[in-house]
Enzyme design. Structure first.
Site, short mmCIF file in Angstrom:
data_model
loop_
_atom_site.label_atom_id
_atom_site.label_comp_id
_atom_site.label_asym_id
_atom_site.label_seq_id
_atom_site.Cartn_x
_atom_site.Cartn_y
_atom_site.Cartn_z
N GLU A 1 19.68 -37.33 -17.16
CA GLU A 1 19.61 -37.12 -15.72
C GLU A 1 18.96 -38.28 -14.98
O GLU A 1 17.88 -38.15 -14.39
CB GLU A 1 18.92 -35.79 -15.43
N GLU B 1 23.88 -29.53 -23.11
CA GLU B 1 23.02 -28.38 -22.80
C GLU B 1 23.93 -27.24 -22.37
O GLU B 1 24.85 -27.44 -21.58
CB GLU B 1 22.05 -28.69 -21.64
C1 GAL Z 1 18.74 -29.65 -17.30
C2 GAL Z 1 17.78 -30.68 -17.81
C3 GAL Z 1 16.75 -30.09 -18.74
C4 GAL Z 1 16.19 -28.83 -18.16
C5 GAL Z 1 17.29 -27.86 -17.90
C6 GAL Z 1 16.81 -26.60 -17.26
O1 GAL Z 1 19.28 -30.07 -16.11
O2 GAL Z 1 18.44 -31.71 -18.47
O3 GAL Z 1 15.75 -31.03 -18.94
O4 GAL Z 1 15.57 -29.12 -16.97
O5 GAL Z 1 18.20 -28.42 -17.01
O6 GAL Z 1 15.88 -25.94 -17.97
#
Ligand code: GAL
Length: 970
Positions: free
Chosen positions: A424, A500
């Site tokens: 990010e 993620e």
């Molecule tokens: C993503 C980020 C993570 C964490 C997650 C939400 O956008 O990469 O570090 O913040 O969201 O828990």
């Protein structure tokens, strides 16, 4: 989260002459980065231990005289190293997700800049140290340090989760060496370290002094590829200075720089074959553990050793509830073992390189690793990425320094299969420069970065939290195109991962099974990494576990930091149990009536010889037979059908179910023989609708009613503390509350606005016949004409009372219901639960894969899932009957037609919804029982998509029933 780029020119430039902690350089004075290794025959002295410590409020409050060896620090306090000083009574941790907790004014940092001065005195262990070179090595210091040895300044550095070394040989003396360090919480580096986690300064990883005898290894690079067609590995170890590499098991004795190709067994996360070797130079012998493997993107697919791999991954932050990111080796090992035991095969080291020893464990136990650079500039997103360091050439040296420190340190780990540029950071030239440098230095590993949809610098298309429908389109290579045709074609030809997904915050994540089905259907979809491994709740005397705001932070993101598959103490949450089931590497399907089972090996490399299969046959939850199942050692991807044996006692009446399990056939380093890897249940004889007893006069049911209100007063002498009433409310989960950036409707907000947490019950009618009592109520929140018309029909079967509930929605309901069932209160003594249904853990419509049919027992207390932030939890699925009894065995039995969701707790839903921390929940004198016909799914909307339509609880005409009986009464 997408944020538009703001290209307006910004005039403010950093002015020259900035102090070292504000200038954008990575630091000065340190040695070039090099490969890490756990040990060698060169002496090393750990400097971990108790150091002297003093904290100042600003970077310049104290002068530098403390660095002088004669300085008297006896008046200072003591602090362990490694540690974060904020966890030792000096200042406090602070949590923000994306926001910088200081003005965004790069590269400047606030004048208020907690600064810890550290001092340690040490003697050299032997006279050998006096000859040759020595280096001081720092594995991790947050965020910027200035270092002196024996009064001489060595230099400064930034890059918190990266190693830094200084040559110190000529400064050492046999005794009384004084290492002095000044560590600033805030530095220009903080702008590059905006990861979603606690801000916790300090020397949080090991400090060591390494002897570097003449001719010791300066750096080495193990190249160990595998040719899957030939079955051979090619080894070359580059080393400065030159030396020899021996691999006894392979009969290899090579000069460094020389390569050899021999038949080998390859390394994979499933079969982590390592060869012990020794690298010897004139001055040092370094043990190596070599794994042969080749990573490649071919035909749009990510392959290792010629085969497509499927990531069953998690994002792992380094976290310990007492020590923060100062994580000891045993905790790292525990993480790896827990991952392996839960069928996890991959880790993304979000969002920084982990402690180097963690990667040794990944090599040894077998985990695919995406090694991610210590880089995130997310806090520039709300500013339209204005002045984003990754798109500003002045910062590029710092970015390249970070890339090099990661790659050089970790390049010899077979486990590392992808390099990740960071997380990010938007887009920018700095990222391209990093990618260019990495490709040049290590062309053997593809590059990952999620934040650039054009995929300009990467080899793998990666996204976070894409919903199921979009993931499916991507799987078909049919995603919406990029504006630029060339980039679009390049991206469409890439493999896809979700770096993620499935946000494990609180209760959930829901929808895992549906993702997994997609990953297993489309070749391009190579799996994903659940966000995230562990809740970052910090141990707190009053709150149990603390989250953002609990330390008085002005700016914070609350409990968004508690979003892991493990609770802070590393107890697996139901989400991890569910994930284990969903990603199990062996599929067991079949037809229970025909007693056939189909076994599919879902491993990419391993055959099934490591597993033993067995079956059990249960009738009404009671075992009547069990045995082994001979399954041949199917190769990866192979499947076969088998006949299950005829169990003894199979003629017993009642619902009958096969359970077929695959367990470890022998001990593995991460679990013992017998550890369960995969299982399934197949129905042999389905459940018959419960036989409703002969209707008798209601008066003979043993139940008493208040004939004015129609409410149940007691059953078989068991008093109701609160009579059964229609109930639709649940304490919203984090996923019900949803995230503001998610397009899906946030039902938690809608429910509260509609007033589902404060419905009123208007008694419409009570009609009493000889055999039946019929109560009609209108259940509705204030200020709306929406309602649920409920009819309770009570009859007797001679032994207990039967309740048939009919629900008729009135009006056009704009939302799914949180739950639909009845709630009742029973005496607090009935604290022992027994049920036949789904268990042993909690389940919801889209988190129920791991719930297995059986007879279970638990205390009411243990039915609770202790989410750090209290919320709806603890439902058991598919319950046929449930009992709550007291110590003497007296209590209440509930039978459902159809099956129901069973929840029991010692507080009300309202108390649960009002609580902010676990200790807020205090048992009172009632056990509240929810018997639900249906409940709303969970989804993953605390960061990702909401509940899939098939798991929503739509308001619709519904009928269900329960029979209540007293049990064990005199
Ligand atoms: C993503 C980020 C993570 C964490 C997650 C939400 O956008 O990469 O570090 O913040 O969201 O828990």
């Amino acid at each position: 989260m997408d944020h538009p780029q703001d290209d307006r020119p910004y005039s403010s430039l950093p002015h020259p002459g900035l102090p070292y902690y504000e200038d954008v350089s990575p630091g000065h004075g340190s040695l070039p980065p090099r490969a890490w290794y756990a040990s060698s025959d060169a002496a090393r002295l750990s400097l971990n231990g108790l150091w002297r410590f003093r904290l100042a409020a600003t970077a310049t409050a104290e002068d530098e005289s403390f660095a002088h060896p004669d300085f008297d620090a006896s008046g200072w306090g003591e602090l362990p190293v490694p540690a974060h000083w904020v966890l030792h009574g000096h200042g406090a941790p602070a949590y923000t997700n994306t926001l910088y907790p200081f003005p965004v004014d790069p590269p400047h940092v606030p004048t208020e800049n907690p600064t810890g001065d550290h001092r340690v005195t040490f003697d050299l262990p032997s006279a050998d140290w006096e000859s040759g070179e020595a280096v001081l090595r720092f594995e991790g210091v947050e965020s910027c340090a200035r270092v002196w040895l024996n009064g001489r300044e060595l230099g400064t550095f930034k890059g918190s989760r990266l190693p830094h070394e200084f040559a110190v040989g000529e400064l050492l003396r046999p005794t009384g060496n004084v290492l002095a360090m000044r560590v600033h919480q805030w530095s220009s580096g903080s702008y590059l370290e905006d990861q979603d986690q606690w801000w916790m300064p300090g020397i949080f990883r090991d400090v060591a002094l390494l002897h570097r005898p003449e001719g010791a290894v300066a750096d080495h690079f193990v190249h160990a590829s595998y040719d899957h067609a030939a079955g051979t590995g090619t080894l070359r170890v580059d080393c400065e200075p030159g030396g020899r590499v021996t691999v006894p098991e392979l009969g290899l004795d090579l000069a460094t720089g020389e390569s050899a190709t021999v038949a080998v067994e390859p390394w994979s996360a499933e079969v982590p074959r390592l060869y012990d070797a020794v690298l010897a130079t004139a001055g040092e012998r370094v043990p190596l553990r070599i794994g042969f493997r080749t990573v490649a993107v071919e035909d749009g697919v990510l392959k290792v050793n010629g085969r497509r791999i499927l990531f069953r991954g998690v994002n792992r932050h380094e976290f310990h509830p007492e020590h923060g990111r100062a994580v000891d080796l045993e905790t790292m090992r525990r993480d790896v073992e827990l991952m392996k035991r839960h069928n996890i095969n991959a880790v993304r080291t979000s969002h920084y390189p982990p402690h180097p020893a963690f990667l040794d464990l990944c090599d040894a136990y077998g985990l695919w690793v995406i090694d991610e650079c210590d880089l995130e500039t997310h806090g520039f997103a709300p500013l339209g990425w204005r002045r984003n360091p990754v798109d500003d050439d002045r910062w590029t040296p710092a970015l390249l320094d970070r890339a090099a420190r990661m790659v050089e340190r970790d390049k010899n780990h077979p486990a590392v299969v992808l390099w990740s540029l960071g997380n990010e950071c938007g887009t920018g030239r700095g990222l391209s420069a990093m990618a260019g440098w990495i490709r040049d230095r290590d062309p053997s590993r593809p590059i990952h970065y999620e934040g650039d949809r054009s995929c300009a610098d990467v080899d793998v298309y990666s996204r976070m939290y894409a919903d199921h429908a979009e993931v499916e389109r991507i799987g078909q290579r049919a995603e919406s195109p990029l504006p630029d045709a060339e980039s679009d074609a390049a991206r469409r030809a890439m493999p896809f991962i979700q770096c993620e997904y499935a946000h494990a915050m609180g209760n959930g994540p829901g929808g895992l099974s549906e993702y997994q089905r997609l990953f297993e259907t489309y070749e391009r979809l190579q799996g994903g990494f659940v966000w995230e491994w562990i809740d970052h709740g910090l141990a707190h005397p009053e709150h149990g576990y603390a989250y953002g705001g609990d330390f008085g932070e002005e700016l914070h993101d609350g409990h968004f930091v508690c979003d892991g598959l493990l609770f802070p103490d590393r107890t697996p949450s139901p989400g991890l149990v569910e994930y284990k089931k969903v990603i199990e590497p062996v599929r067991i399907e079949g037809d229970g009536r025909a007693a056939t089972v189909r076994i599919t090996n879902g491993y990419n490399f391993a055959d099934l010889s490591g597993l033993a299969f067995g079956w059990t046959y249960e009738v009404e939850g009671a075992p009547v037979g069990e045995g082994e199942l001979a399954v041949p050692p199917l190769g990866p991807g192979e499947a076969m059908e088998l006949k299950l044996p005829e169990p003894v006692g199979a003629d017993r009446p009642g619902e009958a179910v096969w359970t077929v399990r695959a367990v470890l056939a022998r001990d593995e380093p991460w679990a013992e023989a017998g550890h369960e890897v995969a299982w399934t249940q197949l129905t042999a004889v389905p459940r018959a609708e419960p036989v409703v007893g002969r209707r008798v006069a209601l008066a003979d049911s043993g139940a008493e009613f208040d004939l004015r209100t129609g409410e149940l007063v007691s059953v078989g002498g068991l008093e109701m503390v609160s009579p059964p009433r229609l109930d639709v409310w649940r304490a919203p989960t984090d996923n019900d509350e949803g995230a503001e950036w998610q397009p899906d409707t946030r039902w938690g907000t809608v429910w509260r606005k509609l007033g589902l947490h404060r419905v009123q019950h208007r008694l419409v009618s009570v009609e009493r016949g000889a055999e039946e009592l019929v109560i009609v109520s209108r259940v509705a929140p204030a200020a709306t004409d929406l309602a649920l018309l409920s009819t309770f029909r009570w009859t007797s079967d001679g032994d207990g009372v039967r309740l048939v509930v009919s629900v008729e929605p009135e009006g056009d309901w704009p939302c799914p219901l949180p739950r639909l069932g009845v709630r009742l209160g029973v005496p607090a003594e009935l604290g022992l639960a027994r049920w036949y249904g789904g268990g042993p853990g909690e389940a919801y419509p889209d988190t129920r894969a791991a719930s297995r049919l059986g007879r279970w027992t638990s205390t009411v207390d243990a039915l609770q899932t202790p989410y750090v932030y209290p919320q709806e939890n603890g439902a058991r699925a598919d319950v046929r009957w449930a009992e709550l009894r007291d110590e003497a065995g007296r209590g209440l039995r509930v039978e459902g037609a159809p099956e129901f969701w069973f929840t029991a707790r010692r507080w009300t839903t309202e108390d649960l919804a009002a609580a902010h921390h676990r200790p807020d929940l205090r048992p009172a004198d009632t056990i509240w029982l929810n018997l639900d016909h249906a409940v709303q799914g969970i989804g993953s909307q605390s960061c990702g998509p909401g509940v899939l339509p098939q798991h929503e609880l739509k308001a619709a005409p519904t009928e269900f029933s329960f029979t209540l009986r007293a049990v064990g009464s005199a």
